[in-house]
Design a protein around this motif. Structure first.
Motif, PDB file in Angstrom:
ATOM      1  N   ASN A 266      40.643  45.813  54.153  1.00  0.00           N
ATOM      2  CA  ASN A 266      41.578  45.984  53.390  1.00  0.00           C
ATOM      3  C   ASN A 266      41.181  45.910  51.945  1.00  0.00           C
ATOM      4  OD1 ASN A 266      43.989  45.838  51.418  1.00  0.00           O
ATOM      5  ND2 ASN A 266      45.172  45.782  53.344  1.00  0.00           N
ATOM      6  N   LEU A 267      41.224  46.783  51.053  1.00  0.00           N
ATOM      7  CA  LEU A 267      40.592  46.526  49.559  1.00  0.00           C
ATOM      8  C   LEU A 267      41.361  45.235  48.930  1.00  0.00           C
ATOM      9  CD1 LEU A 267      38.590  47.486  47.496  1.00  0.00           C
ATOM     10  CD2 LEU A 267      40.523  48.744  46.397  1.00  0.00           C
ATOM     11  N   ARG A 268      42.636  45.038  49.354  1.00  0.00           N
ATOM     12  CA  ARG A 268      43.506  43.937  48.758  1.00  0.00           C
ATOM     13  C   ARG A 268      42.678  42.445  49.334  1.00  0.00           C
ATOM     14  NH1 ARG A 268      43.885  47.196  45.998  1.00  0.00           N
ATOM     15  NH2 ARG A 268      45.280  48.996  46.292  1.00  0.00           N
ATOM     16  N   ILE A 269      42.135  42.382  50.385  1.00  0.00           N
ATOM     17  CA  ILE A 269      41.477  41.424  51.053  1.00  0.00           C
ATOM     18  C   ILE A 269      40.314  41.030  50.187  1.00  0.00           C
ATOM     19  CG2 ILE A 269      40.278  40.286  52.914  1.00  0.00           C
ATOM     20  CD1 ILE A 269      42.507  41.767  54.728  1.00  0.00           C
ATOM     21  N   SER A 270      39.452  42.073  49.991  1.00  0.00           N
ATOM     22  CA  SER A 270      38.280  41.955  49.224  1.00  0.00           C
ATOM     23  C   SER A 270      38.421  41.435  47.760  1.00  0.00           C
ATOM     24  CB  SER A 270      37.459  43.358  49.195  1.00  0.00           C
ATOM     25  OG  SER A 270      37.123  43.699  50.571  1.00  0.00           O
ATOM     26  N   GLN A 271      39.645  41.949  47.357  1.00  0.00           N
ATOM     27  CA  GLN A 271      39.951  41.508  45.805  1.00  0.00           C
ATOM     28  C   GLN A 271      40.457  40.081  45.794  1.00  0.00           C
ATOM     29  OE1 GLN A 271      42.798  44.945  45.261  1.00  0.00           O
ATOM     30  NE2 GLN A 271      41.093  45.928  43.948  1.00  0.00           N
ATOM     31  N   PHE A 272      41.010  39.515  46.838  1.00  0.00           N
ATOM     32  CA  PHE A 272      41.507  38.328  46.768  1.00  0.00           C
ATOM     33  C   PHE A 272      40.327  37.195  46.769  1.00  0.00           C
ATOM     34  CE2 PHE A 272      42.695  34.410  48.980  1.00  0.00           C
ATOM     35  CZ  PHE A 272      43.816  33.959  48.525  1.00  0.00           C
TER      36      PHE A 272
END
Ligand code: UT7
Length: 336
Positions: A266-272
């Motif tokens: 999930n892109l949100r996990i990578s960004q976190f």
């Protein structure tokens, strides 16, 4: 003792592009929701009768072997990671051996660690090479999700995320132990096994005969199930932990990372993770926008694309990290 290094990389994705708008025609979803929650714009789905998990793995492997500059007869061992094998048994490792025409009796190992499968596979291959047992090991991650998903509104929380594709790496003996794979770190927490799972058919809760006898249209046991928010919360913690564990083992810190390739969950996990470690956009590679979550294939696809784009150079510190069903998670620290 030797080290192992990645001497060749390749990936393959099927041609058929499925956009978020395409999905909104078969289930109640929309581009805005999918992009906002996951970052995904499109993914690839195999058209029935064209590719299989094995055939995609073979195509990725051919590229990796060619780029390693070796003959296919020099491959000593195969490691194949997938959660979507062609057959219940035998696993795809032996099918690759046959279809790629590798040496007739080399060993083939199938890894069942879902999103962490490629990282587990690399770790196994690395140990074989370090010990001197093998010189060239082929590691493949390949998934054909699209035809095992619930493509109705009932399954939308899972089905919009996953895509098909394959990636492969050749690991080769490296005499200079300051280069190549420096360390690998593997973990699991079986307590949460069912939070991201596909229960049936299996020899535990739902036998093949049960499914046939019940013939129940409401039966979802043979579709993947994910407790999304719970998985998400665990993922951000475990990703962070296992990256730090790997760095610390090598007396390094987040500032030393040249390229982080996270499993594309999930892109949100990578960004976190990027924010937590204070990394800039050039230090993290993401391609989930184009391919969705391809589970065991996501890291080798992303690693290959990053390498092809010239984003990984000799001497760089490259970190691979994964988290997924099991739960299982792991990291690989590489001096390129
Ligand atoms: O690769 C292995 C590891 N996997 C992961 O790390 C995945 C981790 N989890 C996630 O990425 C996220 O949890 C998801 C992307 C799967 C889901 O996002 P979320 O923000 O956790 O959404 P949710 O499941 O809590 O659902 C929120 C709402 C629900 O509606 P109500 O109950 O609030 O009315 C869902 O029914 O969104 C609804 N929903 C959708 N709406 C439109 C769920 N899926 C969809 C959809 N389109 N595809």
């Amino acid at each position: 003792m030797y080290n192992s290094r990645i001497s060749g990389l390749g990936f393959y994705v099927p041609e058929n592009v499925v956009t978020n708008d395409d999905l909104s025609k078969v289930m109640d979803t929309n581009d805005e929701w999918i992009q906002e929650r996951t970052g995904i714009k499109e993914r690839r789905h195999v058209v029935k009768g064209t590719d299989t998990t094995t055939s995609m793995g073979v195509k990725a492997a051919q590229k990796a072997i060619e780029r390693a500059g070796i003959d296919k007869d020099e491959i000593d061992f195969i490691v194949f990671a997938t959660l979507s094998p062609d057959y219940y048994f035998p696993g795809p490792g032996v099918l690759v051996q046959r279809d790629l025409g590798l040496k007739r009796t080399i060993g083939a190992l199938d890894v069942r660690n879902q999103c962490s499968g490629f990282v587990y596979g690399i770790s196994v291959a690395d140990q074989y090479i370090k010990s001197g047992m093998y010189k060239n090991v082929l590691v493949i991650g390949s998934e054909l999700h699209s035809h095992g998903l619930d493509m109705t509104t009932r399954g939308r929380g899972v089905s919009v995320i996953f895509g098909d594709g394959a990636g492969a790496a050749v690991l080769t003996r490296e005499e200079d132990t300051s280069k190549g794979i420096l360390s690998t770190h593997l973990h699991s927490e079986g307590q949460h096994a069912e939070e991201l799972s596909l229960i049936a058919p299996g020899m535990g809760k739902r036998w093949v005969n049960d499914i046939i006898e019940d013939n129940d249209p409401e039966d979802t046991s043979y579709f993947p199930h994910m407790n999304g928010q719970f998985v998400f919360k665990n993922a951000v913690v475990r990703f962070s932990e296992v990256i730090m564990e790997g760095l610390q083992k090598n007396n390094l810190g987040p500032q030393d990372i040249d390229m982080l390739i996270p499993h594309q969950a999930n892109l949100r996990i990578s960004q976190f993770i990027q924010k937590k470690f204070g990394l800039n956009d050039d230090q993290v590679f993401n391609n989930i926008m184009k391919y969705g979550n391809t589970t065991a294939a996501s890291i080798p696809i992303a690693l290959t694309e990053a390498w092809e784009a010239g984003k990984i150079k000799e001497g760089d510190l490259v970190v691979l990290a994964a988290f997924g069903s099991g739960f299982t998670w792991g990291s690989v620290i590489i001096r390129w």
